[in-house]
Structures are given as structure tokens and as C-alpha cells.
Scaffold this motif. Structure first.
Motif, mmCIF file in Angstrom:
data_model
loop_
_atom_site.group_PDB
_atom_site.id
_atom_site.type_symbol
_atom_site.label_atom_id
_atom_site.label_comp_id
_atom_site.label_asym_id
_atom_site.label_seq_id
_atom_site.Cartn_x
_atom_site.Cartn_y
_atom_site.Cartn_z
ATOM 1 N N GLN A 189 -8.994 1.519 -18.332
ATOM 2 C CA GLN A 189 -8.651 1.333 -19.917
ATOM 3 C C GLN A 189 -7.446 0.897 -20.574
ATOM 4 O O GLN A 189 -6.448 1.603 -19.868
ATOM 5 N N GLY A 190 -7.698 -0.157 -20.806
ATOM 6 C CA GLY A 190 -6.651 -0.687 -22.036
ATOM 7 C C GLY A 190 -4.921 -0.073 -20.820
ATOM 8 O O GLY A 190 -4.907 -1.221 -19.930
ATOM 9 N N ALA A 191 -4.004 0.201 -21.569
ATOM 10 C CA ALA A 191 -2.575 0.901 -21.247
ATOM 11 C C ALA A 191 -2.674 0.729 -19.269
ATOM 12 O O ALA A 191 -1.697 0.562 -18.991
ATOM 13 N N ALA A 192 -3.640 1.050 -19.363
ATOM 14 C CA ALA A 192 -3.423 2.286 -17.552
ATOM 15 C C ALA A 192 -4.394 1.364 -16.543
ATOM 16 O O ALA A 192 -4.442 1.846 -15.646
ATOM 17 N N ARG A 193 -4.684 0.145 -17.187
ATOM 18 C CA ARG A 193 -5.786 0.019 -16.339
ATOM 19 C C ARG A 193 -5.001 -0.857 -15.379
ATOM 20 O O ARG A 193 -5.805 -1.481 -13.784
ATOM 21 N N ALA A 194 -3.769 -1.737 -15.189
ATOM 22 C CA ALA A 194 -3.133 -1.646 -14.025
ATOM 23 C C ALA A 194 -3.012 -0.614 -12.718
ATOM 24 O O ALA A 194 -3.023 -1.089 -11.792
ATOM 25 N N LEU A 195 -3.518 0.463 -13.455
ATOM 26 C CA LEU A 195 -3.137 1.857 -12.198
ATOM 27 C C LEU A 195 -3.979 1.812 -11.179
ATOM 28 O O LEU A 195 -3.681 2.270 -9.876
ATOM 29 N N GLN A 196 -5.533 0.832 -11.641
ATOM 30 C CA GLN A 196 -6.127 0.446 -10.607
ATOM 31 C C GLN A 196 -5.987 -0.457 -9.183
ATOM 32 O O GLN A 196 -5.689 -0.042 -8.007
ATOM 33 N N ASP A 197 -5.107 -1.271 -10.495
ATOM 34 C CA ASP A 197 -4.693 -1.824 -8.587
ATOM 35 C C ASP A 197 -3.081 -1.051 -7.842
ATOM 36 O O ASP A 197 -2.930 -1.457 -6.504
ATOM 37 N N VAL A 198 -2.263 -0.601 -9.227
ATOM 38 C CA VAL A 198 -1.224 0.339 -8.485
ATOM 39 C C VAL A 198 -1.744 0.915 -6.906
ATOM 40 O O VAL A 198 -1.878 1.404 -5.745
ATOM 41 N N TRP A 199 -2.774 1.550 -7.394
ATOM 42 C CA TRP A 199 -3.639 2.600 -6.407
ATOM 43 C C TRP A 199 -4.284 1.780 -5.489
ATOM 44 O O TRP A 199 -4.544 2.255 -4.031
ATOM 45 N N ILE A 200 -5.391 0.782 -5.209
ATOM 46 C CA ILE A 200 -5.602 -0.166 -4.690
ATOM 47 C C ILE A 200 -4.666 -0.604 -3.423
ATOM 48 O O ILE A 200 -3.955 -1.059 -2.312
ATOM 49 N N ALA A 201 -2.705 -0.927 -4.369
ATOM 50 C CA ALA A 201 -1.941 -1.697 -3.129
ATOM 51 C C ALA A 201 -1.766 -0.656 -2.826
ATOM 52 O O ALA A 201 -1.624 -0.637 -0.808
ATOM 53 N N LEU A 202 -1.426 0.561 -2.629
ATOM 54 C CA LEU A 202 -0.864 1.468 -2.429
ATOM 55 C C LEU A 202 -2.044 2.498 -1.009
ATOM 56 O O LEU A 202 -1.518 2.181 0.078
ATOM 57 N N ARG A 203 -3.291 2.083 -1.264
ATOM 58 C CA ARG A 203 -3.968 2.327 -0.301
ATOM 59 C C ARG A 203 -4.018 0.870 1.221
ATOM 60 O O ARG A 203 -3.843 0.904 2.406
ATOM 61 N N ALA A 204 -4.094 -0.328 0.526
ATOM 62 C CA ALA A 204 -3.430 -1.273 1.808
ATOM 63 C C ALA A 204 -2.336 -0.839 2.306
ATOM 64 O O ALA A 204 -2.857 -0.953 3.675
ATOM 65 N N SER A 205 -1.041 -0.506 1.746
ATOM 66 C CA SER A 205 0.415 0.001 1.966
ATOM 67 C C SER A 205 -0.415 1.604 3.335
ATOM 68 O O SER A 205 0.241 0.771 4.416
ATOM 69 N N GLU A 206 -0.541 2.540 2.961
ATOM 70 C CA GLU A 206 -1.006 3.669 4.094
ATOM 71 C C GLU A 206 -1.245 2.710 5.025
ATOM 72 O O GLU A 206 -1.648 3.135 6.112
ATOM 73 N N ARG A 207 -2.910 2.249 5.302
ATOM 74 C CA ARG A 207 -4.073 1.632 5.333
ATOM 75 C C ARG A 207 -2.433 0.650 7.146
ATOM 76 O O ARG A 207 -3.410 0.606 8.117
ATOM 77 N N GLU A 208 -2.365 -0.089 6.239
ATOM 78 C CA GLU A 208 -1.325 -0.895 7.225
ATOM 79 C C GLU A 208 -0.160 -0.393 7.981
ATOM 80 O O GLU A 208 -0.619 -1.054 9.129
ATOM 81 N N ILE A 209 0.132 0.779 7.852
ATOM 82 C CA ILE A 209 0.623 1.483 8.653
ATOM 83 C C ILE A 209 -0.027 2.185 9.472
ATOM 84 O O ILE A 209 0.125 1.875 11.004
ATOM 85 N N LEU A 210 -1.047 2.967 9.181
ATOM 86 C CA LEU A 210 -2.013 3.942 9.347
ATOM 87 C C LEU A 210 -2.627 3.014 10.881
ATOM 88 O O LEU A 210 -3.340 4.208 11.698
ATOM 89 N N GLU A 211 -3.338 1.655 10.390
ATOM 90 C CA GLU A 211 -3.581 1.147 11.897
ATOM 91 C C GLU A 211 -2.559 0.381 12.736
ATOM 92 O O GLU A 211 -3.136 0.226 14.066
ATOM 93 N N LEU A 212 -1.877 0.193 12.269
ATOM 94 C CA LEU A 212 -0.983 -0.300 13.197
ATOM 95 C C LEU A 212 -0.585 0.469 14.224
ATOM 96 O O LEU A 212 -0.196 -0.123 15.301
ATOM 97 N N VAL A 213 -0.041 1.824 14.109
ATOM 98 C CA VAL A 213 0.065 3.028 14.872
ATOM 99 C C VAL A 213 -0.925 3.720 15.576
ATOM 100 O O VAL A 213 -2.035 3.817 14.842
ATOM 101 N N THR A 214 -0.605 3.844 17.167
ATOM 102 C CA THR A 214 -1.763 3.915 17.713
ATOM 103 C C THR A 214 -1.541 5.605 18.370
ATOM 104 O O THR A 214 -0.202 5.622 18.202
ATOM 105 N N ILE A 215 -1.902 6.363 18.566
ATOM 106 C CA ILE A 215 -2.353 7.746 19.338
ATOM 107 C C ILE A 215 -0.758 7.112 20.616
ATOM 108 O O ILE A 215 0.097 8.311 20.793
ATOM 109 N N ALA A 216 -1.414 6.263 21.046
ATOM 110 C CA ALA A 216 0.013 6.178 22.499
ATOM 111 C C ALA A 216 1.049 5.519 22.036
ATOM 112 O O ALA A 216 1.606 5.867 22.451
ATOM 113 N N ASP A 217 1.439 5.393 20.798
ATOM 114 C CA ASP A 217 2.767 4.753 19.738
ATOM 115 C C ASP A 217 3.480 6.163 19.630
ATOM 116 O O ASP A 217 4.495 6.533 20.132
ATOM 117 N N VAL A 218 2.378 7.266 19.433
ATOM 118 C CA VAL A 218 3.397 8.192 18.685
ATOM 119 C C VAL A 218 3.019 9.300 19.896
ATOM 120 O O VAL A 218 4.164 9.682 20.575
#
Length: 156
Positions: free
Chosen positions: A107-136
Motif C-alpha cells: 500500500q501507499g509509498a511501498a506499492r512499487a515494491l511489488q513491481d520490483v519483486w516481479i521484475a526480479l523474478r523475471a530477471s532470475e527466470r531469464e537467466i535460469l531458464e536460459l542456462v541448461t545442465i548441459a551448459d554447466v
């Protein structure tokens, strides 16, 4: 981002199985015992057994009992992303206090935190879905990952 010991060990075990599969001829690779994986990756054997059970239930590995038994990857390592292994072991990628970011009610001044957490998850997902076990296992990561890791700011 914090990864549990279970996830770390699961990723290392999968990479170890992928390294064995690389030498396989037509069909699946030879089964590798939990003891061999534990020794190669310095993972506590009893802990590894429960992780391998989770990976089997999650469709990442297959298992065979008996003197010729062991574990092998259920699919080619190039088809198994790090994100998939993490989800099998620990569930969804990003949680805040045990909730998915889109379920939070800031709520209020902290409302933008939700977007930050969603963007963080999207960023993590981008890397973790890009890299395969074969790559490692092959030590050849995608260019985007190498670029990010080469940035000195990533190391602090």
C-alpha cells in the motif's frame, strides 16, 4: 537471491550425471550410483539420496535398483534448465515471505515494491531458464551469462 543447499546439491548432481551422459552412445547413459555422485561432488550421501528422490519424482532423473543400478538424466541435459531443477527442489523461483510477488498487497509509498519483486523474478527466470545442465556440465555458458558474470560489479 538465496539458493538452498538442496538446490546447490541438486544442480551439482545433475551436472555430474550430464558429464557421464556426454560419453554415452545411442540411448541412455550408464547408471551412476548416488555414492559416485556424492564422492565426485563432495555431497553428503544421505542428503543426496533424498535430493535424487525429489529429482526422480520431478522427472529430471530416472533410477534403477540393483547391482547395475543408479541414476541417469531423464532427458538430454540440453533440455533441462537450471530453473526446472530449482522448481522441482524448492518450488517457485521468487517468493517474498512465502508468497508469490503478484499476491502481495503493498500500500501507499511501498506499492512499487511489488513491481520490483516481479521484475526480479523475471530477471532470475531469464537467466535460469536460459542456462541448461548441459551448459554447466560443458563449462560453456550462454553469452548473456558470460557478459553479466564478467561485469566487476557482479562480484561485489
Amino acid at each position: 537471491m538465496r539458493l538452498s543447499a538442496r538446490v546447490d546439491y541438486a544442480l551439482r548432481a545433475a551436472a555430474e550425471l550430464a558429464s557421464v551422459a556426454d560419453g554415452a552412445t545411442a540411448g541412455r547413459s550408464r547408471p551412476v550410483t548416488a555414492e559416485q555422485i556424492a564422492r565426485a561432488q563432495d555431497i553428503p550421501p544421505k542428503f543426496l539420496e533424498s535430493i535424487l528422490l525429489q529429482l526422480r519424482r520431478g522427472g529430471i532423473v530416472h533410477a534403477q535398483r540393483g547391482p547395475e543400478g543408479g541414476y541417469w538424466l531423464a532427458r538430454p541435459a540440453s533440455e533441462i534448465s537450471l530453473a526446472e531443477v530449482i522448481r522441482v527442489i524448492d518450488g517457485p523461483l521468487a517468493h517474498v515471505r512465502g508468497q508469490r510477488p503478484e499476491q502481495l498487497g503493498y500500500q501507499g509509498a511501498a506499492r512499487a515494491l511489488q513491481d520490483v519483486w516481479i521484475a526480479l523474478r523475471a530477471s532470475e527466470r531469464e537467466i535460469l531458464e536460459l542456462v541448461t545442465i548441459a551448459d554447466v556440465a560443458g563449462g560453456s555458458l550462454p553469452n548473456r551469462v558470460n557478459e553479466l558474470a564478467a561485469d566487476p560489479r557482479a562480484w561485489s
